[in-house]
Design a protein around this motif. Structure first.
Motif, mmCIF file in Angstrom:
data_model
loop_
_atom_site.group_PDB
_atom_site.id
_atom_site.type_symbol
_atom_site.label_atom_id
_atom_site.label_comp_id
_atom_site.label_asym_id
_atom_site.label_seq_id
_atom_site.Cartn_x
_atom_site.Cartn_y
_atom_site.Cartn_z
ATOM 1 N N VAL A 189 39.990 36.076 52.203
ATOM 2 C CA VAL A 189 40.441 35.306 51.035
ATOM 3 C C VAL A 189 39.481 35.493 49.861
ATOM 4 O O VAL A 189 39.906 35.638 48.711
ATOM 5 N N ILE A 190 38.187 35.508 50.135
ATOM 6 C CA ILE A 190 37.211 35.737 49.071
ATOM 7 C C ILE A 190 37.428 37.115 48.450
ATOM 8 O O ILE A 190 37.466 37.264 47.215
ATOM 9 N N GLU A 191 37.571 38.135 49.295
ATOM 10 C CA GLU A 191 37.763 39.495 48.792
ATOM 11 C C GLU A 191 39.022 39.589 47.939
ATOM 12 O O GLU A 191 39.021 40.237 46.874
ATOM 13 N N LEU A 192 40.093 38.934 48.379
ATOM 14 C CA LEU A 192 41.336 38.957 47.608
ATOM 15 C C LEU A 192 41.134 38.322 46.241
ATOM 16 O O LEU A 192 41.549 38.879 45.204
ATOM 17 N N GLN A 193 40.501 37.167 46.202
ATOM 18 C CA GLN A 193 40.296 36.483 44.924
ATOM 19 C C GLN A 193 39.406 37.296 43.984
ATOM 20 O O GLN A 193 39.645 37.364 42.782
ATOM 21 N N VAL B 147 46.821 36.376 36.711
ATOM 22 C CA VAL B 147 45.605 36.827 36.026
ATOM 23 C C VAL B 147 45.964 37.781 34.882
ATOM 24 O O VAL B 147 45.381 37.703 33.785
ATOM 25 N N ALA B 148 46.923 38.668 35.113
ATOM 26 C CA ALA B 148 47.338 39.585 34.052
ATOM 27 C C ALA B 148 47.900 38.837 32.852
ATOM 28 O O ALA B 148 47.640 39.203 31.693
ATOM 29 N N LEU C 127 41.369 40.250 42.606
ATOM 30 C CA LEU C 127 42.361 39.841 41.603
ATOM 31 C C LEU C 127 41.708 39.369 40.313
ATOM 32 O O LEU C 127 42.364 39.325 39.273
ATOM 33 N N GLY C 128 40.442 38.993 40.365
ATOM 34 C CA GLY C 128 39.757 38.533 39.167
ATOM 35 C C GLY C 128 39.857 37.045 38.914
ATOM 36 O O GLY C 128 39.682 36.597 37.768
ATOM 37 N N LEU C 129 40.108 36.261 39.955
ATOM 38 C CA LEU C 129 40.113 34.804 39.784
ATOM 39 C C LEU C 129 38.696 34.324 39.499
ATOM 40 O O LEU C 129 37.710 34.894 39.975
ATOM 41 N N LYS D 139 49.690 27.736 51.044
ATOM 42 C CA LYS D 139 49.774 27.799 52.511
ATOM 43 C C LYS D 139 51.119 28.330 53.007
ATOM 44 O O LYS D 139 51.176 29.100 53.971
ATOM 45 N N THR D 140 52.205 27.939 52.364
ATOM 46 C CA THR D 140 53.533 28.250 52.896
ATOM 47 C C THR D 140 54.056 29.619 52.465
ATOM 48 O O THR D 140 55.136 30.023 52.888
ATOM 49 N N ARG D 141 53.330 30.318 51.627
ATOM 50 C CA ARG D 141 53.772 31.618 51.129
ATOM 51 C C ARG D 141 53.172 32.750 51.960
ATOM 52 O O ARG D 141 52.200 32.552 52.695
ATOM 53 N N SER D 142 53.708 33.949 51.820
ATOM 54 C CA SER D 142 53.163 35.117 52.496
ATOM 55 C C SER D 142 52.084 35.753 51.619
ATOM 56 O O SER D 142 52.045 35.552 50.400
ATOM 57 N N TYR D 143 51.225 36.550 52.247
ATOM 58 C CA TYR D 143 50.177 37.215 51.463
ATOM 59 C C TYR D 143 50.765 38.189 50.450
ATOM 60 O O TYR D 143 50.227 38.358 49.352
ATOM 61 N N ALA D 144 51.870 38.837 50.801
ATOM 62 C CA ALA D 144 52.488 39.766 49.846
ATOM 63 C C ALA D 144 52.928 39.026 48.588
ATOM 64 O O ALA D 144 52.707 39.491 47.463
ATOM 65 N N GLU D 145 53.585 37.879 48.779
ATOM 66 C CA GLU D 145 54.014 37.075 47.622
ATOM 67 C C GLU D 145 52.813 36.569 46.822
ATOM 68 O O GLU D 145 52.816 36.618 45.586
ATOM 69 N N VAL D 146 51.797 36.101 47.532
ATOM 70 C CA VAL D 146 50.642 35.511 46.861
ATOM 71 C C VAL D 146 49.870 36.567 46.074
ATOM 72 O O VAL D 146 49.479 36.345 44.917
ATOM 73 N N ARG D 147 49.636 37.719 46.690
ATOM 74 C CA ARG D 147 48.893 38.767 45.982
ATOM 75 C C ARG D 147 49.615 39.160 44.695
ATOM 76 O O ARG D 147 48.996 39.248 43.624
ATOM 77 N N ALA D 148 50.908 39.397 44.796
ATOM 78 C CA ALA D 148 51.663 39.816 43.612
ATOM 79 C C ALA D 148 51.692 38.717 42.554
ATOM 80 O O ALA D 148 51.528 38.980 41.361
#
Length: 784
Positions: free
Chosen positions: A480-484, A756-757, A487-489, A741-750
């Protein structure tokens, strides 16, 4: 000869299945693993099984069982049935693709707005009404429910949200000046059409739920609602061909509208006479006895439908006998939608605590026992009355319930208001937190993968040792840290993989709570929660979140936000004590959380979010009762943070609320940053924020996480720019509107990448004057 109203009944029942069969069918259908026919077979089996079980429990009279099932939401069902939302009916059911598109959205369209159903934790979908809307009767779904039940040997009672409540919960479409309630006469004509069709199909009783009549509705007086109720139900009662009309009024007491509704010609009136309602309106039973004509069946909801304590049957019987009526039935105060199926499924509850409880099945047996006792006396159901006596006695005597140490500590805070320091001082002290303009963050949780859920289950069952479990959670936190960071959060969270639920997790780690294995309750659609059971005084034996947050801070150079659930939300999403005022329980929980906050600070966590998404949820339905509630709820939140350093930035989160009603209380929370749900309402809440002149930071959610659709960058830019029209740039935070929590990683990443964009695009285009490229977090303010 028409069928008499049953002597024992309920006004609604859980519809998810004792083992969440509906949830599994829904999610399989949405994922494409089963088709419409398999889905229909699955929910048909669930409905018929429910009817059979209710008959076994004692609801054997004709029309004792309500046909209260819904694929997703009963407000949506009624809105489609009356044409408030245009629809195409496929055969005998709703068109499922259209139905779920309204509920969940698609890649091409947004779903309906969602908010809380009165003062409960159930969410309903909010219909919109435009001047172009033409109501149309579409009763096919109701007819199919009646037909399938009859084929299986049950005469069930169709259920609709009543016309007054439906319009009271409907919002005008953008650009529509007409109040929804102004079109009540048109809608009543459609209800006439529907009851005519039901009568032609042989239905002899129909149920209308009218909880709006026990609440204060903004922009509508009690007198106006009372007159509208009389007109509406007089019209329906005067139909030449109709079923008998049963109007249920749950969640509180009828006041000005009692005489008008009782005298409108309806055949049965359901009222909430549970202990909590009697305590808040002690004269209600006497008013009912005087106002309801003998020819109207009084359906007395003496068994509490929203909480899980075994009923005090002897007191309830006294209430029933005091009504002095022959035309009397016994019911639950509300639908049993709000409680789990049965205590019998629970094997891990403490034995003594389990003996104090009644879930849905047990409440049905309590209703049946009382209905029998009204005519035959308590000895006719001696076992049920003896159980109730034991539950009351042993609970009162239990040493589990009372802690002198907790009571002493709570009493010592009497008179404290939880004030920290002036916000200007805090802002200056927090200058060390350097965060870019329009900072991005999330609300806290990240997707819960199958691996994470399996690890929690294996650890709980003893199949995974502590060290292996901790390493599994740390691996997920690293992800989760790496993803954030990728993404540039700007403000990092640990993602909460260790938490099964934001409420239950804290209950599992606080003394005074018990949790269930199968106590699932529907929140919305396929989303189910297991509300903890608050049975005793509350304290924190050990730190709860500190280790996870401290680990996260060690893995990143970015600022980390610690995550807690606030005292009001823990109460709102739990089954609470009925032997102690809520304000006292709130203070106990607040002081336990204050210990957690102190430990987070000591571990070097400079930003702490104390979530209160349910602050509005517990707001009393009557305006006269709200000031007291807001006083103690705000105070409990402030007690959590009263001792923190000015340098520590406190965030909070609120969702699904009519914020204009409680904006003073939101301000009084005195958080440094507050995030709010705003995506589905298209930032409509910001009018209230701007009108109030809110000075701290605000994070109106721009990404609706309750829909699977990924918002586009242009959509998000539009929402951010809309927010900037209401909020000073130095106050604005950019975030989703709730946890992920209820979403998938694919949805969340996109979605987060687009978030951020969109922020970057707005900044590149030039933020309106008042913002700068890099602003101290304290100046950025509170994300409300």
């Amino acid at each position: 000869m028409t069928a008499p109203f049953p002597t024992a009944t309920i006004t609604g029942y859980p519809r998810i299945g004792a083992r969440r069969e509906q949830k599994k069918a829904l999610e399989s259908f949405w994922a494409g693993r089963i088709g419409a026919e398999d889905f229909a077979r699955s929910v048909h089996t669930l409905r018929i099984g429910t009817y059979h079980r209710l008959a076994q429990l004692g609801l054997r009279e004709d029309y004792a069982i309500p046909a209260s099932y819904s694929h997703y939401d009963h407000v949506l069902d009624t809105a489609l049935t009356v044409g408030l939302i245009p629809s195409v009916t496929t055969g005998t059911d709703f068109d499922l693709d259209e139905y779920f598109a309204l509920a969940r959205g698609t890649a091409q369209r947004s779903p309906l707005e969602m908010t809380k159903w009165f003062d409960t934790n159930y969410h309903y979908l909010v219909p919109e009404l435009s001047d172009d809307t033409r109501f149309t009767a579409r009763p096919q779904h109701l007819l199919s429910l009646v037909s399938e039940a009859k084929t299986a040997g049950h005469l069930v009672r169709p259920v609709l949200v009543g016309p007054l409540t439906l319009l009271a919960l409907t919002k005008p479409a953008p650009g529509t000046p007409t109040r929804p309630l102004d079109r009540l006469a048109e809608l009543t004509d459609v209800y006439l059409d529907i009851i005519g069709v039901l009568a032609a199909a042989g239905v002899e009783w129909v149920q209308f739920d009218e909880p709006a009549l026990v609440a204060d509705i903004a922009g509508t007086s009690d007198h106006e609602l009372a007159e509208a109720a009389h007109r509406t139900y007089s019209t329906l009662a005067s139909a030449r061909t109709r079923p008998q009309l049963f109007v249920a009024t749950p969640y509180g007491s009828l006041r000005e509208g009692l005489d008008e509704l009782a005298g409108s010609g309806i055949d049965a009136l359901g009222v909430d006479l549970a202990a909590a309602t009697r305590a808040s309106d002690p004269e209600y039973a006497n008013r009912l006895a005087a106002a309801v004509p003998q020819q109207v069946r009084l359906v007395a909801g003496v068994v509490e439908g929203r909480n899980i304590w075994a009923d005090d049957l002897r007191t309830s019987l006294e209430v029933l006998q005091g009504l002095e009526r022959e035309s009397l039935s016994v019911s639950t105060s509300t639908s049993l939608l709000h409680v789990p199926y049965t205590v019998e499924q629970e094997s891990s509850l403490p034995v003594d605590v389990a003996s104090w409880l009644s879930f849905a099945e047990e409440k049905v047996t309590e209703v049946e026992a009382l209905a029998t006792a009204v005519t035959a006396g308590p000895d006719a159901r001696v076992e049920a009355f003896n159980r109730a006596d034991r539950a009351r006695r042993t609970r009162a005597e239990s040493v589990r319930v009372h802690s002198p140490e907790v009571r002493k500590r709570t009493a010592a805070t009497a008179g404290q208001d939880g004030f920290r320091t002036d916000f200007a001082q805090r802002r200056q002290a927090q200058d060390a937190l350097v965060i870019p303009a329009l900072p991005t963050t999330t609300i806290g949780s990240f997707p819960q993968t199958a691996e994470v859920r399996r690890a929690r289950a294996d650890h709980r069952a003893g199949r995974l040792d502590d060290d292996t479990y901790a390493q599994t959670m740390r691996t997920e936190i690293d992800r989760v840290i790496e993803l954030q960071e990728d993404l540039g959060l700007d403000l990092i969270v640990h993602g909460e993989p260790e938490r099964n639920d934001m409420d239950q997790y804290f209950a599992e780690n606080l003394d005074g709570f018990a949790t269930t294995e199968h106590g699932w309750v529907q929140s919305y659609g396929s989303r189910c929660t297991r509300p903890p059971i608050l049975f005793g005084d509350v304290s924190r034996p050990n730190p709860i979140t500190v280790g996870w947050s401290a680990y996260t801070a060690q893995q990143t150079q970015k600022t980390v936000k610690g995550m807690l659930t606030g005292p009001v939300t823990i109460l709102a999403w739990s089954f609470v004590r009925d032997d102690l005022p809520l304000r006292e329980s709130a203070d106990q929980i607040a002081l336990a959380l204050a210990d957690e906050v102190a430990d987070l600070e000591a571990a070097g966590i400079d930003v702490i979010q104390v979530d209160e998404p349910a602050l509005r949820e517990l707001l009393p339905l009557r305006e006269s009762d709200r000031a007291e509630y807001l006083d103690w709820s705000v105070r409990s939140f402030r007690l959590v943070n009263a001792q923190v350093s000015p340098r520590t930035q406190i965030h909070t989160h609120l969702c699904y609320s009519e914020f204009g009603e409680i904006i003073d209380a939101i301000n009084a929370l005195d958080a440094d940053v507050t995030s709010i749900e705003a995506a589905r309402s298209r930032m409509g809440v910001l009018d209230d924020i701007a009108d109030f002149g809110f000075e701290r930071g605000i994070g109106p959610g721009v990404y609706d996480i309750h829909s699977p659709r990924v918002p586009t960058v242009p959509e998000l830019v539009e929402l951010i720019e809309a927010a900037l029209k209401h909020v000073a740039p130095h106050q604005l935070w950019i975030n989703p509107d709730c946890g992920l929590k209820t979403r998938s990683y694919a949805e969340v990443r996109a979605s987060l990448a687009n978030l951020v964009a969109a922020r970057n695009q707005v900044v590149a285009a030039g933020i309106p004057s008042g913002a700068r490229s890099e602003t101290p977090a304290a100046a950025v303010g509170v994300s409300v």
